[in-house]
Design an enzyme around this catalytic site. Structure first.
Site, PDB file in Angstrom:
ATOM      1  N   SER A  85     -72.030 -14.266 -17.035  1.00 35.44           N
ATOM      2  CA  SER A  85     -72.124 -14.099 -18.497  1.00 35.44           C
ATOM      3  C   SER A  85     -70.799 -14.565 -19.081  1.00 35.44           C
ATOM      4  O   SER A  85     -69.783 -13.886 -18.929  1.00 35.44           O
ATOM      5  CB  SER A  85     -72.332 -12.632 -18.856  1.00 35.44           C
ATOM      6  OG  SER A  85     -73.423 -12.088 -18.176  1.00 35.44           O
ATOM      7  N   LYS A  87     -77.760 -14.078 -23.909  1.00 37.06           N
ATOM      8  CA  LYS A  87     -77.125 -12.940 -23.222  1.00 37.06           C
ATOM      9  C   LYS A  87     -76.238 -12.148 -24.187  1.00 37.06           C
ATOM     10  O   LYS A  87     -76.207 -10.915 -24.149  1.00 37.06           O
ATOM     11  CB  LYS A  87     -76.318 -13.457 -22.024  1.00 37.06           C
ATOM     12  CG  LYS A  87     -75.531 -12.402 -21.274  1.00 37.06           C
ATOM     13  CD  LYS A  87     -76.405 -11.398 -20.529  1.00 37.06           C
ATOM     14  CE  LYS A  87     -75.535 -10.341 -19.862  1.00 37.06           C
ATOM     15  NZ  LYS A  87     -76.314  -9.309 -19.176  1.00 37.06           N
ATOM     16  N   LYS A 105     -65.756  -7.432 -22.371  1.00 36.04           N
ATOM     17  CA  LYS A 105     -65.685  -8.897 -22.206  1.00 36.04           C
ATOM     18  C   LYS A 105     -66.834  -9.576 -22.943  1.00 36.04           C
ATOM     19  O   LYS A 105     -66.635 -10.544 -23.690  1.00 36.04           O
ATOM     20  CB  LYS A 105     -65.723  -9.192 -20.691  1.00 36.04           C
ATOM     21  CG  LYS A 105     -65.739 -10.624 -20.276  1.00 36.04           C
ATOM     22  CD  LYS A 105     -67.104 -11.180 -19.972  1.00 36.04           C
ATOM     23  CE  LYS A 105     -67.848 -10.464 -18.865  1.00 36.04           C
ATOM     24  NZ  LYS A 105     -69.137 -11.102 -18.557  1.00 36.04           N
TER      25      LYS A 105
END
Ligand code: NAD
Length: 293
Positions: free
Chosen positions: A94, A169, A237
């Protein structure tokens, strides 16, 4: 056909195992984590990123974030130094969509096809090979790689051009974080009001407020289980990538900014390595109450 697999962490290990189980010849490598268990299952142990790339038809990466993926694919001693035009590179990490596009463009300049194919579902679904896989890239490359992705996931969807997998995502990660926050706020309130949280869960899980997130996280919270799962630091993140992507597109994402600050506060409180269900601990602290059995 030989598949190269780089990044043997929480997710990469079970995903690589499922490919071995499906009968593919694998060559695996990780700069920091051991991979002897995969070698004992029949995989070849690689010696570097370049080594894996020189011996594989398809190279899969499953790494933490954009800088690591760029280093492994584009960096000195990286995949790009060894790949040839008939090979395909698939990044399943990701990362920022802009980084996927940069990697795709650099590989394209050498005639090499690339897909970004991040996953949702966490370690249990990586083990069961039931991940949801969201893919960006061209249809021809997608069709060539789909049978391999289907050995790791139960849903494999081409969503658009390179970068679209990671845009999808990011959307997934915004929804999951905010859903956990909404569930947390509501359950802290009902607990403080003196109503049994297990009964509240039973009463509302089948209605409009019910969600996959509530079904997964409330039983863990009631047990006081904050073991990962999906670590708060990884969610930070992802939300940083969401904020950067949104701001570059001139899109305001106020709710994402709020949940990001909640996660920062939890990190400061030493919970970076906890599961993201620990978001409820932020709300518990504000209300001075715990939502437990
Ligand atoms: P992880 O930290 O367990 O694994 C990453 C692996 O990459 C580690 O083994 C590390 O040693 C290796 N690595 C780092 N730099 C490297 C380099 N330069 N060369 C070779 N190997 C290197 O992380 P994870 O939980 O497996 O997550 C991987 C990706 O999948 C992340 O982008 C994460 O956000 C995403 N993801 C994780 C989950 C989850 O529940 N853990 C769920 C969905 C998606």
């Amino acid at each position: 056909m030989t598949i190269g697999f780089i990044g043997i962490g929480i997710m990469g290990r079970p995903m690589a195992k499922n490919l071995i189980k499906a009968g593919y010849k694998l060559i695996v490598y990780d700069k920091f984590s051991k991979f002897d268990d995969l070698v004992s299952l029949g995989a070849e142990g690689g010696t570097s990123n370049r080594d894996v790339a020189s011996k594989s038809d398809i190279i899969i990466t499953m790494l933490p974030n954009s800088p690591q993926v760029k280093e492994v694919i584009l960096g000195s001693g990286g995949v790009i130094e060894a790949v040839k035009p008939d090979q395909i590179v698939v990044d399943m990490s990701s990362i920022a969509p802009a980084a996927s596009q940069e990697i795709g463009a650099a590989l394209k300049a050498k005639g090499i096809a690339f897909l970004d194919a991040p996953v949702s579902g966490g370690e249990p679904k990586a083990v069961d090979a039931t991940l949801a896989i969201m893919v960006g890239g061209d249809k021809k490359t997608f069709d060539a790689v789909k049978p391999i992705l289907e050995k790791m996931g139960s849903s494999v969807t081409l969503v658009g051009d390179i970068g679209s997998g990671n845009v999808t995502k990011l959307a997934n990660q915004i929804i999951v974080a905010l859903n956990i926050a909404a569930v947390s706020e509501a359950f802290v309130l009902s607990t403080k009001a003196g109503v049994d949280p297990a009964r509240v869960f039973d009463a509302i899980k089948g209605g409009l407020a019910g969600s996959t997130v509530m079904n997964a996280k409330i039983p863990m919270i009631l047990d006081g289980n904050f073991n990962p799962g999906f670590r708060i630091e990884l969610h930070i993140k992802d939300l940083q990538n969401a904020l950067d992507t949104a701001h570059n597109l001139n899109v305001a994402v106020p709710l994402t900014a709020v949940i990001m600050e909640t996660l920062q506060a939890l990190k400061l409180d030493g919970m970076a390595a906890n599961d993201h269900d620990a978001i409820i601990r932020y709300y518990e602290k504000l209300a001075k109450i715990e939502v437990r059995k």
